[in-house]
Design a protein around this motif. Structure first.
Motif, PDB file in Angstrom:
ATOM      1  N   THR A 162       9.636   0.069   3.205  1.00 34.41           N
ATOM      2  CA  THR A 162      10.511  -1.082   3.108  1.00 34.41           C
ATOM      3  C   THR A 162      11.139  -1.423   4.443  1.00 34.41           C
ATOM      4  OG1 THR A 162      12.396   0.294   2.505  1.00 34.41           O
ATOM      5  CG2 THR A 162      11.067  -0.590   0.683  1.00 34.41           C
ATOM      6  N   ALA A 163      11.750  -2.582   4.495  1.00 31.21           N
ATOM      7  CA  ALA A 163      12.470  -3.086   5.675  1.00 31.21           C
ATOM      8  C   ALA A 163      11.587  -3.059   6.926  1.00 31.21           C
ATOM      9  CB  ALA A 163      13.772  -2.313   5.871  1.00 31.21           C
ATOM     10  N   GLU A 164      12.145  -2.655   8.064  1.00 27.72           N
ATOM     11  CA  GLU A 164      11.395  -2.719   9.319  1.00 27.72           C
ATOM     12  C   GLU A 164      10.249  -1.729   9.369  1.00 27.72           C
ATOM     13  OE1 GLU A 164      13.568  -3.029  12.947  1.00 27.72           O
ATOM     14  OE2 GLU A 164      14.861  -4.610  12.163  1.00 27.72           O
ATOM     15  N   ALA A 165      10.280  -0.696   8.561  1.00 25.45           N
ATOM     16  CA  ALA A 165       9.163   0.245   8.495  1.00 25.45           C
ATOM     17  C   ALA A 165       7.907  -0.436   7.943  1.00 25.45           C
ATOM     18  CB  ALA A 165       9.513   1.449   7.637  1.00 25.45           C
ATOM     19  N   ALA A 166       8.097  -1.522   7.191  1.00 29.04           N
ATOM     20  CA  ALA A 166       6.987  -2.261   6.603  1.00 29.04           C
ATOM     21  C   ALA A 166       6.362  -3.246   7.583  1.00 29.04           C
ATOM     22  CB  ALA A 166       7.456  -3.007   5.352  1.00 29.04           C
ATOM     23  N   LEU A 167       6.999  -3.447   8.720  1.00 26.59           N
ATOM     24  CA  LEU A 167       6.436  -4.344   9.722  1.00 26.59           C
ATOM     25  C   LEU A 167       5.180  -3.722  10.291  1.00 26.59           C
ATOM     26  CD1 LEU A 167       9.591  -5.581  11.651  1.00 26.59           C
ATOM     27  CD2 LEU A 167       8.140  -6.925  10.157  1.00 26.59           C
ATOM     28  N   ARG A 224       0.807  -1.222   0.000  1.00 28.67           N
ATOM     29  CA  ARG A 224       0.000   0.000   0.000  1.00 28.67           C
ATOM     30  C   ARG A 224       0.837   1.267   0.000  1.00 28.67           C
ATOM     31  NH1 ARG A 224      -1.715   3.120   4.210  1.00 28.67           N
ATOM     32  NH2 ARG A 224      -1.095   1.530   5.708  1.00 28.67           N
ATOM     33  N   THR A 225       1.887   1.316   0.847  1.00 27.08           N
ATOM     34  CA  THR A 225       2.634   2.567   1.020  1.00 27.08           C
ATOM     35  C   THR A 225       4.013   2.566   0.370  1.00 27.08           C
ATOM     36  OG1 THR A 225       3.613   1.786   3.079  1.00 27.08           O
ATOM     37  CG2 THR A 225       1.514   2.991   3.228  1.00 27.08           C
ATOM     38  N   GLY A 226       4.522   1.381   0.067  1.00 26.88           N
ATOM     39  CA  GLY A 226       5.875   1.300  -0.484  1.00 26.88           C
ATOM     40  C   GLY A 226       6.953   1.304   0.578  1.00 26.88           C
TER      41      GLY A 226
END
Length: 112
Positions: free
Chosen positions: A107-112, A103-105
């Motif tokens: 990545t990495a731990e921010a996507a958790l 949805r937001t793009g």
């Protein structure tokens, strides 16, 4: 980041979910699966006929966590899923190379 995959007995799912919620785990994927390990299945009697059940029903839980959370997640799953009898399941921990929130793009731990 780590991918924690657990194969557990189906009736333990609610206890495992509650234990993970206490740790602040926000999401998981749950799949109904069948398999066997050292149990090798079992025999049952249905309408007087005995038959062999080779693949037992299990639940597969998959969740992505920060590397620092992995040990606590494994401990929580192990404690909550343990019955002390054969067939309690297994837990696998694998590294995650990359992760992207669709949805937001992020990545990495921010996507958790």
């Amino acid at each position: 980041m780590k991918l924690v995959t657990a194969i557990i007995k189906p009736f333990k799912l609610d206890e495992v979910r509650a234990a993970l919620t206490k740790l602040g785990i926000n999401g998981m994927t749950v799949t109904e699966v069948k398999g066997f390990g050292r149990q090798k299945g079992h025999t049952e009697i249905y309408r007087g006929a005995e038959y062999s059940v080779n693949l037992l029903p299990k639940v597969k839980i998959e969740l992505a966590v920060a590397s620092g959370q992995a040990d606590g997640v494994v401990a929580a799953i192990r404690q909550a899923a343990n019955t002390g009898s054969i067939g309690d399941g297994k837990i696998f921990v694998s590294p995650i190379e990359a992760m992207v929130r669709i949805r937001t793009g992020e990545t990495a731990e921010a996507a958790l």
